[in-house]
Design an enzyme around this catalytic site. Structure first.
Site, PDB file in Angstrom:
ATOM      1  N   ASN A  42       0.878  -1.179   0.000  1.00  0.00           N
ATOM      2  CA  ASN A  42       0.000   0.000   0.000  1.00  0.00           C
ATOM      3  C   ASN A  42       0.914   1.228   0.000  1.00  0.00           C
ATOM      4  O   ASN A  42       1.501   1.560   1.025  1.00  0.00           O
ATOM      5  CB  ASN A  42      -0.881  -0.051   1.261  1.00  0.00           C
ATOM      6  N   LYS A  80       0.205   4.262  -0.247  1.00  0.00           N
ATOM      7  CA  LYS A  80      -0.391   5.466   0.374  1.00  0.00           C
ATOM      8  C   LYS A  80      -0.140   6.683  -0.519  1.00  0.00           C
ATOM      9  O   LYS A  80      -0.151   6.550  -1.738  1.00  0.00           O
ATOM     10  CB  LYS A  80       0.134   5.637   1.797  1.00  0.00           C
ATOM     11  N   HIS A 132      -9.457   1.557   5.023  1.00  0.00           N
ATOM     12  CA  HIS A 132      -8.180   1.658   5.751  1.00  0.00           C
ATOM     13  C   HIS A 132      -8.367   2.635   6.912  1.00  0.00           C
ATOM     14  O   HIS A 132      -9.115   3.610   6.797  1.00  0.00           O
ATOM     15  CB  HIS A 132      -7.090   2.150   4.791  1.00  0.00           C
ATOM     16  N   GLU A 141      -6.635   4.951   7.971  1.00  0.00           N
ATOM     17  CA  GLU A 141      -6.337   6.355   7.639  1.00  0.00           C
ATOM     18  C   GLU A 141      -7.519   7.008   6.929  1.00  0.00           C
ATOM     19  O   GLU A 141      -7.763   8.206   7.077  1.00  0.00           O
ATOM     20  CB  GLU A 141      -5.052   6.426   6.799  1.00  0.00           C
ATOM     21  N   GLU A 166      -5.548  -4.720  10.704  1.00  0.00           N
ATOM     22  CA  GLU A 166      -4.436  -3.812  10.977  1.00  0.00           C
ATOM     23  C   GLU A 166      -4.706  -3.049  12.272  1.00  0.00           C
ATOM     24  O   GLU A 166      -5.483  -2.070  12.267  1.00  0.00           O
ATOM     25  CB  GLU A 166      -4.288  -2.794   9.844  1.00  0.00           C
ATOM     26  N   GLY A 216       2.707   1.986  10.955  1.00  0.00           N
ATOM     27  CA  GLY A 216       3.764   2.986  10.828  1.00  0.00           C
ATOM     28  C   GLY A 216       4.492   3.293  12.115  1.00  0.00           C
ATOM     29  O   GLY A 216       5.201   4.299  12.223  1.00  0.00           O
ATOM     30  N   SER A 251       3.401  -2.346  10.418  1.00  0.00           N
ATOM     31  CA  SER A 251       4.839  -2.486  10.665  1.00  0.00           C
ATOM     32  C   SER A 251       5.402  -3.845  10.262  1.00  0.00           C
ATOM     33  O   SER A 251       6.322  -4.353  10.903  1.00  0.00           O
ATOM     34  CB  SER A 251       5.173  -2.176  12.133  1.00  0.00           C
TER      35      SER A 251
END
Ligand code: PGA
Length: 256
Positions: free
Chosen positions: A10, A12, A93, A95, A164, A170, A211
């Site tokens: 991904n 991003k 996702h 985010e 996730e 991250g 991660s």
């Protein structure tokens, strides 16, 4: 026989045409690492160009609008990403849920629209650190999925779920193996309830994300019912992403 591990990059909001060389290198190597299914989701602007580079790996989008067309400035529909060369789309996702206040209902509407446009979908879920500390991780994730997953017809054949934990994305922190196994088992039970027993070789894969790196990939992928990985930061160079694909290959060989 279970499906091959599925390793999805991904990207991003990263990447200009200068990154096409990474896509090419990932694709060429994935032709030799056939025990693993490899895919990359670049930003919208690179879907067409990466698709032209890809002979083996699948190309996907990171989002789509729930509508098929119309007055939605700045949005992109599922049929548009399919037309650009995407064969799948990542939806829900964390985010998107946080930065664009996407609700489960919106994610489900997007998933329905993507399936309708002929795409496969990767529906994401995951708890926050506060949810986990409060002992609510499994309830939060299963409730997210109940609200977000597409239903009906043969959707399960085109579905992947990505678990996730928000606090692992991250951050360099990875969930404990036992917590990943427990969550994936809970998701598997929900999938069975929603879609019934899968046909042979068509079990919905449940990816882990947050991660994942070359150093921890083989370990994570050997946890029960981890069917692959959704990879952010470590998917941005061919070197690190292929390190993860190699880790998945090792885990697959060890399990055989
Ligand atoms: P990360 O991101 O690998 O950089 O933690 C994963 C994701 O958000 O899909």
């Amino acid at each position: 026989m279970a499906q091959r591990p599925y390793i999805v990059g991904n990207w991003k909001m990263n990447g200009t045409r200068a990154m096409l060389s990474e896509a090419r290198a990932i694709d060429r190597a994935s032709q030799r690492l056939m025990k693993v299914e490899v895919a990359v989701a670049p930003p919208f602007t690179l879907i067409h160009a990466t698709r032209k580079e890809a002979q083996q790996m699948a190309i996907g989008a990171q989002d789509c609008h729930a509508g098929s067309e119309g007055a939605h400035t700045g949005d992109v529909s599922a049929s548009m990403v399919a037309d650009a060369g995407a064969s799948f789309v990542i939806l829900g996702h964390s985010e998107r849920r946080q930065n664009h206040t996407e609700t489960d209902e919106m994610v489900k509407a997007k998933a329905d629209s993507a399936i309708e446009a002929g795409l496969k979908v990767i529906v994401c879920c995951g708890e926050t650190e506060a949810d986990r500390d409060a002992g609510k991780a499994i309830d939060v994730v299963t409730s997210q999925l109940r609200g977000s997953l597409p239903v009906g017809g043969d959707v399960a054949e085109r579905l992947t779920v990505a678990y996730e934990p928000v606090w692992a994305i991250g951050t360099g922190r990875v969930a404990a193996d036992s917590d990943v196994a427990e969550m994936h088992a809970a998701i598997r039970a929900l999938l069975l309830e929603l879609y019934g027993e899968p046909e042979e070789d068509s079990e919905v894969r449940i990816l882990y994300g947050g991660s994942v790196k070359p150093e921890n990939a083989a370990q994570i992928l050997s946890i029960a019912d981890v069917g692959g990985a959704l990879v952010g930061g470590a998917s941005l160079t061919a070197e690190s992403f292929l390190g993860i694909v190699m880790g998945a290959t090792e885990a697959e060989e060890a399990a055989a």
